[in-house]
Design an enzyme around this catalytic site. Structure first.
Site, mmCIF file in Angstrom:
data_model
loop_
_atom_site.group_PDB
_atom_site.id
_atom_site.type_symbol
_atom_site.label_atom_id
_atom_site.label_comp_id
_atom_site.label_asym_id
_atom_site.label_seq_id
_atom_site.Cartn_x
_atom_site.Cartn_y
_atom_site.Cartn_z
ATOM 1 N N HIS A 62 -6.151 -6.295 -1.792
ATOM 2 C CA HIS A 62 -5.116 -5.362 -1.366
ATOM 3 C C HIS A 62 -4.096 -6.033 -0.455
ATOM 4 O O HIS A 62 -2.918 -5.694 -0.471
ATOM 5 C CB HIS A 62 -5.787 -4.197 -0.637
ATOM 6 C CG HIS A 62 -4.911 -3.033 -0.378
ATOM 7 N ND1 HIS A 62 -4.359 -2.269 -1.382
ATOM 8 C CD2 HIS A 62 -4.493 -2.461 0.787
ATOM 9 C CE1 HIS A 62 -3.643 -1.293 -0.855
ATOM 10 N NE2 HIS A 62 -3.703 -1.388 0.462
ATOM 11 N N ASP A 85 -7.657 -6.110 -6.134
ATOM 12 C CA ASP A 85 -7.605 -4.828 -5.428
ATOM 13 C C ASP A 85 -8.012 -3.702 -6.366
ATOM 14 O O ASP A 85 -7.649 -3.703 -7.547
ATOM 15 C CB ASP A 85 -6.178 -4.589 -4.919
ATOM 16 C CG ASP A 85 -6.031 -3.303 -4.122
ATOM 17 O OD1 ASP A 85 -7.037 -2.839 -3.547
ATOM 18 O OD2 ASP A 85 -4.910 -2.769 -4.061
ATOM 19 N N SER A 116 0.823 -1.193 0.000
ATOM 20 C CA SER A 116 0.000 0.000 0.000
ATOM 21 C C SER A 116 0.868 1.259 0.000
ATOM 22 O O SER A 116 1.682 1.446 -0.899
ATOM 23 C CB SER A 116 -0.952 -0.052 1.195
ATOM 24 O OG SER A 116 -1.945 0.923 1.117
#
Length: 543
Positions: free
Chosen positions: A520, A458, A266
């Site tokens: 994610h 994601d 991320s």
């Protein structure tokens, strides 16, 4: 990358910041803490050029609700510092800095580079049996203290289950910005997960199966970390990470000789290029950095924001989430968004980068968010809005808030939050969100391998954007890398040998992986595939 509506909305340049509107009901001490940054913000607004004011006013016109949200500066966490007698080891940065050695030409030089005098490392041997997390595996917890700036970063180290005398060491970083890496520990790749009964459950696919792993709560005021000051950009956090690793390996030289890797996901797509560059900038170091791994990262927004519309509208391998009108709206907004990001890249000024973040996030992420679909997984709805769509994150927070857990690991804060959205907003208001940290990657590629991996379900940091920026990156091997075809990635190391888990392309020191069925957080969604590629990567298969 954690994005909430409140994170995306701020006041325009022409809007005055109401005096302490945000802190009604707080004690005077809290008001005093915020008065200076709010005053500074007001003063800076007055200095904006006409062009910058027009840019902010344009954002306010498009998103009028943003007028209701002004910058939030994080208050210090309540904490109680433990006495030095609590800790098994305290490593003084000043002592490390004072060690001189004789160089190759007979000259005197410091044993390790860097400004370490203000730092200490506190270490406690944690009893694995006390919490039932990986019994029999050596563990250390503690704090890196920056005494000059009143910053205290919490870490949790797990030795390899396999061969700790020879297995590599890995630093794991979650993103946010402002989210605890203990989320990665208990929700993704650590030795235990937390079940609905708030009990630890053994993880067969933990990344410390063949590596020792350090989980670090950074920046300060995240997880068990705390400070009276704030960190609001990625570069500032890099100095702390270098100090932590230097002092840790000084205390434990048996790990310093092992290969070392940095991995994260991320917003770690921002962190890792900076942290790795900081480490490599020190020629005299005790950190044997061999590679970095970035999972579903945000690294090159100019390229990646191009791919929100395709991912949301059915071009990423999954059914469309948005209708044609919403997709067209995103298409219409993209040129302006890209122009604003380009201006941010050219100036790296907060006053240019912040409006780019607000406009682009509202125009290109906002339509998807409003559907209620999980931004971290296009396959389903957000199941728990209070815990970033995942009930498991709530279980982790409840577990880490237990008094006996905090006592066992030596935590000094009164409570644990999985994400601190004040930190998230601080980074946004510093302009950090849209800055071009990908420009550091070519320098890394000259010295170490870089892996970009992405779960293909994601949305928020999707595989299309990550593949695209890796192919657009300018470096000597760009042409060969960009033209390389994706090939099947299959399991080779267990009874599922031959099972397709994704696709891979690689040239020189640069590798990209698409992981099938991962959102994610790939290690959470696809634990077997995650451990497979991780073990093979740190084993040097692709470099």
């Amino acid at each position: 990358m954690r994005v909430l509506p409140a994170t995306l909305l701020v006041g325009a340049a022409t809007a005055a910041v109401p005096p302490f509107q945000q802190i009604l009901g707080l004690p005077k001490k809290g008001a005093d803490t915020l008065s200076k940054p709010l005053h500074d913000f007001q003063e800076q607004l007055k200095t904006l050029s006409d062009d910058a004011r027009r840019l902010w006013d344009e954002v306010a016109k498009h998103f009028p609700d943003s007028m209701d949200h002004n910058p939030v500066f994080s208050l210090p966490k309540k904490h109680t510092r433990r006495p030095d007698s609590h800790w098994d080891h305290i490593v003084r940065g000043a002592d490390v800095q004072s060690v001189w050695v004789t160089g190759a030409n007979g000259e005197k030089e410091r044993e390790v580079d860097g400004k370490l005098e203000a730092y200490d490392l506190r270490v406690k041997t944690t009893d694995p049996g006390a919490l039932g997390i990986d019994p029999g595996v050596k563990q250390y917890t503690g704090y890196l203290d920056d005494n000059e700036n009143d910053k205290h970063l919490f870490y949790w180290f797990f030795e390899s289950r396999n061969d700790p005398k020879n297995d590599p060491v890995v630093l794991w970083l979650n993103g946010g910005p402002g989210c605890s890496s203990l989320t990665g520990l208990f929700l993704e790749l650590g030795p235990s997960s937390i079940d609905s009964k708030i009990k630890p459950v053994y993880n067969d696919f933990a990344w410390n199966s063949n590596a020792s792993v350090i989980f670090l709560d950074q920046p300060v005021n995240v997880g068990y970390s705390y400070s009276g000051s704030a960190v609001s950009d990625t570069v500032a956090a890099g100095k702390d990470v270098y100090a932590l690793l230097t002092l840790f390996f000084k205390q434990f030289p048996e790990y310093a000789k092992q290969d070392f890797h940095i991995a994260g996901e991320s917003y770690a797509g921002h962190y890792i290029p900076v942290f790795a560059s900081e480490i490599l900038s020190h020629k005299k170091r005790n950190i044997n950095l061999k590679s970095v791994l970035i999972g579903n990262g945000l690294t090159d927004p100019l390229t990646q924001y191009d791919h929100y519309r395709p991912m949301a509208c059915g071009d990423g391998g999954y059914p469309a989430v948005l209708d044609e009108a919403s997709c067209q709206s995103m298409d219409n907004a993209l040129p302006r968004c890209k122009s604003m990001i380009e201006s941010c890249y050219n100036t790296e000024s907060s006053w240019v980068c912040v409006p780019a973040s607000i406009y682009c996030n509202n125009a290109l992420i906002g339509p998807y968010q409003r559907t209620g679909q999980n931004v971290y997984d296009v396959r389903g709805k957000c199941e728990d809005e209070s815990n970033l769509c995942y009930k498991g994150m709530g279980y982790v927070s409840e577990y880490l808030n237990k008094r006996e857990v905090r006592e066992a690991v030596g935590a000094e804060v009164d409570g644990y939050d999985s994400c601190n959205f004040d930190i998230n907003r601080n980074f946004l208001f510093h302009g950090d969100w849209m800055k071009p940290y990908h420009r550091l990657v070519p320098g890394l590629l000259e010295q170490i391998p870089v892996l970009i991996y992405a779960g293909d379900a994601d949305f928020i940091c999707n595989w299309l954007g990550n593949k695209a920026w890796s192919e657009a990156l300018e470096w000597p091997g760009q042409k060969e890398y960009a033209s390389a075809e994706l090939e099947d990635l299959v399991i080779e190391q267990n009874e599922h040998q031959g099972k397709k888990i994704g696709q891979i392309k690689s040239h020189g020191n640069f590798t990209f992986m698409r992981l099938y069925g991962g959102g994610h957080m790939v290690p959470m969604d696809q634990p077997e595939a995650s451990l497979e590629f991780f073990n093979r990567w740190i084993g040097g298969e692709w470099f």
